[in-house]
Motif scaffolding. Structure first.
Motif, PDB file in Angstrom:
ATOM      1  N   VAL A 172      41.019  40.348  35.548  1.00 40.26           N
ATOM      2  CA  VAL A 172      42.213  39.646  36.672  1.00 40.26           C
ATOM      3  C   VAL A 172      43.054  38.807  36.588  1.00 40.26           C
ATOM      4  CG1 VAL A 172      40.609  37.532  38.289  1.00 40.26           C
ATOM      5  CG2 VAL A 172      39.353  39.301  37.621  1.00 40.26           C
ATOM      6  N   SER A 181      47.358  34.049  36.732  1.00 44.60           N
ATOM      7  CA  SER A 181      47.510  33.314  37.652  1.00 44.60           C
ATOM      8  C   SER A 181      48.182  34.077  39.160  1.00 44.60           C
ATOM      9  CB  SER A 181      49.063  32.626  37.013  1.00 44.60           C
ATOM     10  OG  SER A 181      50.221  33.552  36.166  1.00 44.60           O
ATOM     11  N   GLY A 182      48.661  33.246  39.561  1.00 45.90           N
ATOM     12  CA  GLY A 182      49.205  34.348  41.381  1.00 45.90           C
ATOM     13  C   GLY A 182      48.757  32.909  42.429  1.00 45.90           C
ATOM     14  N   TRP A 220      45.879  33.346  44.756  1.00 45.07           N
ATOM     15  CA  TRP A 220      44.536  33.249  44.702  1.00 45.07           C
ATOM     16  C   TRP A 220      44.456  31.778  44.485  1.00 45.07           C
ATOM     17  CZ3 TRP A 220      46.823  37.103  42.687  1.00 45.07           C
ATOM     18  CH2 TRP A 220      47.072  38.663  43.188  1.00 45.07           C
ATOM     19  N   VAL A 262      38.545  33.243  41.960  1.00 44.34           N
ATOM     20  CA  VAL A 262      38.772  34.361  41.511  1.00 44.34           C
ATOM     21  C   VAL A 262      38.337  35.705  42.593  1.00 44.34           C
ATOM     22  CG1 VAL A 262      37.012  36.013  40.023  1.00 44.34           C
ATOM     23  CG2 VAL A 262      38.326  34.510  38.956  1.00 44.34           C
ATOM     24  N   TYR A 307      40.568  36.571  44.949  1.00 42.33           N
ATOM     25  CA  TYR A 307      41.889  37.943  44.066  1.00 42.33           C
ATOM     26  C   TYR A 307      40.802  39.034  44.788  1.00 42.33           C
ATOM     27  CZ  TYR A 307      43.142  41.341  41.762  1.00 42.33           C
ATOM     28  OH  TYR A 307      43.711  42.054  40.373  1.00 42.33           O
ATOM     29  N   GLU A 350      40.986  39.954  48.636  1.00 39.73           N
ATOM     30  CA  GLU A 350      42.120  40.900  48.952  1.00 39.73           C
ATOM     31  C   GLU A 350      41.914  41.962  48.025  1.00 39.73           C
ATOM     32  OE1 GLU A 350      47.061  39.858  48.254  1.00 39.73           O
ATOM     33  OE2 GLU A 350      46.192  38.126  49.000  1.00 39.73           O
ATOM     34  N   ARG A 351      41.877  42.001  47.174  1.00 41.45           N
ATOM     35  CA  ARG A 351      41.905  43.575  46.143  1.00 41.45           C
ATOM     36  C   ARG A 351      41.300  44.654  46.974  1.00 41.45           C
ATOM     37  NH1 ARG A 351      42.231  44.908  40.127  1.00 41.45           N
ATOM     38  NH2 ARG A 351      41.340  47.234  39.891  1.00 41.45           N
ATOM     39  N   LEU A 396      41.298  30.152  39.444  1.00 43.56           N
ATOM     40  CA  LEU A 396      41.771  31.992  39.042  1.00 43.56           C
ATOM     41  C   LEU A 396      42.411  31.281  37.359  1.00 43.56           C
ATOM     42  CD1 LEU A 396      42.875  35.043  40.492  1.00 43.56           C
ATOM     43  CD2 LEU A 396      44.835  33.581  39.956  1.00 43.56           C
TER      44      LEU A 396
END
Length: 303
Positions: free
Chosen positions: A18, A21-22, A24, A27, A30, A33-34, A66
């Motif tokens: 995972v 940072s980003g 999202w 978790v 993320y 979306e993945r 995240l």
């Protein structure tokens, strides 16, 4: 990195990296979306039920931010599988090594739509041994000898046999005989083979130095087929299939080489005519020579 979740029904947990940072916030965002092809509410419910865990085994929630964990583990939801109606045969079993005769159509390890119907999962269940691990692999379409380590303490010694090319592997194949066939045996085929991400077939690059080598000998032939013995010096993906196709005698019922055909349901009456026939090596633990020979035969071989 050892999984905090035990093997379940012969299948190990999946580890997911995972980003720390980003864009999202959590978790779960993320992952939603993945894995956009999954129902997001079903995914969130897995967090709610504590089914997604950190390295220490603690459960993540749908609100875990995240950056809290770099790696997480979970069990994949099993696919609906079509039963593969062929059994593995045990050739040898001791405290360190398990050798089996794998049938055509059965994958070595879980992949895609085959999980319970894989050699690894079947054997882990049958022997109640979650440490069972393949030392090498055979294509799903290929039958024959397959070796497994039964315990991690001695696994590396057997894996080094393959890494150091200290194991003799012998295969046999049956190819359709072309009407204009003029080849002769024995002959050694050397090619540069490369596998690119996202491509089903490997690519042969005639401009580069060969990285694969196979000695091909004749066992027998008829007006319709050629039966060959194959002694690979290297172990590149699809090597034997590519080498035979390159000299004009692609393996019978091969849907990849020399021509990639549309995927079709398995036809159990038309298995790929490739068999992992013999394994020979000096046992790294005892120092004694060992030899295993398949009990299977190729049904289209000339009699």
């Amino acid at each position: 990195m050892r999984s905090p979740l035990p093997v379940r029904d012969g299948v190990g947990a999946t580890r997911l990296h995972v980003p720390m940072s980003g864009p999202w916030p959590t978790v779960s965002a993320y992952m939603a979306e993945r894995f956009f092809h999954l129902d997001p509410e079903r995914l969130l419910s897995r967090f709610d039920h504590g089914e997604i865990v950190a390295y220490d085994g603690s459960a993540l929630t749908r609100d875990t931010p995240l950056g809290a964990e770099e790696f997480i583990w979970y069990y994949r939801e099993p696919p609906i599988e079509v039963e593969i109606p062929f059994d593995l045969e045990i050739v040898h079993h001791d405290d360190d090594l398990l050798v089996v005769d794998k049938p055509h159509f059965l994958p070595t390890t879980p992949a895609g739509k085959y999980v319970q119907n894989s050699a690894l999962v079947r054997l882990r269940r049958d022997f109640d041994n979650p440490d069972l691990t393949p030392i090498h692999r055979l294509d799903r379409a290929t039958a024959g000898l397959l070796m497994f380590s039964t315990r991690p303490q001695t696994r590396g010694a057997y894996q080094m046999l393959f890494q150091d090319r200290a194991i003799e592997k012998v295969y046999e194949a049956v190819s359709a005989r072309p009407a204009d066939w003029t080849g002769s045996f024995p002959q050694t085929v050397r090619l540069h083979i490369e596998k690119f991400r996202g491509q089903v077939c490997v690519v042969v690059d005639s401009e580069r130095e060969p990285n694969s080598e196979t000695l091909i000998e004749l066992i027998g032939q008829s007006d319709d087929v050629i039966h060959t013995l194959l002694r690979p010096h290297t172990g590149k993906m699809h090597q034997l299939r590519v080498h035979l196709a390159s000299i004009g005698i692609g393996i019978l019922h091969d849907n990849l080489y020399p021509v990639l055909t549309d995927e079709q349901p398995d036809d159990h009456d038309r298995p790929l005519q490739l068999l992992a026939r013999e394994l020979r090596f000096v046992d790294p633990l005892s120092g004694r020579p060992r030899e295993f020979v398949t009990r299977r035969t190729l049904q289209y071989a000339p009699r």
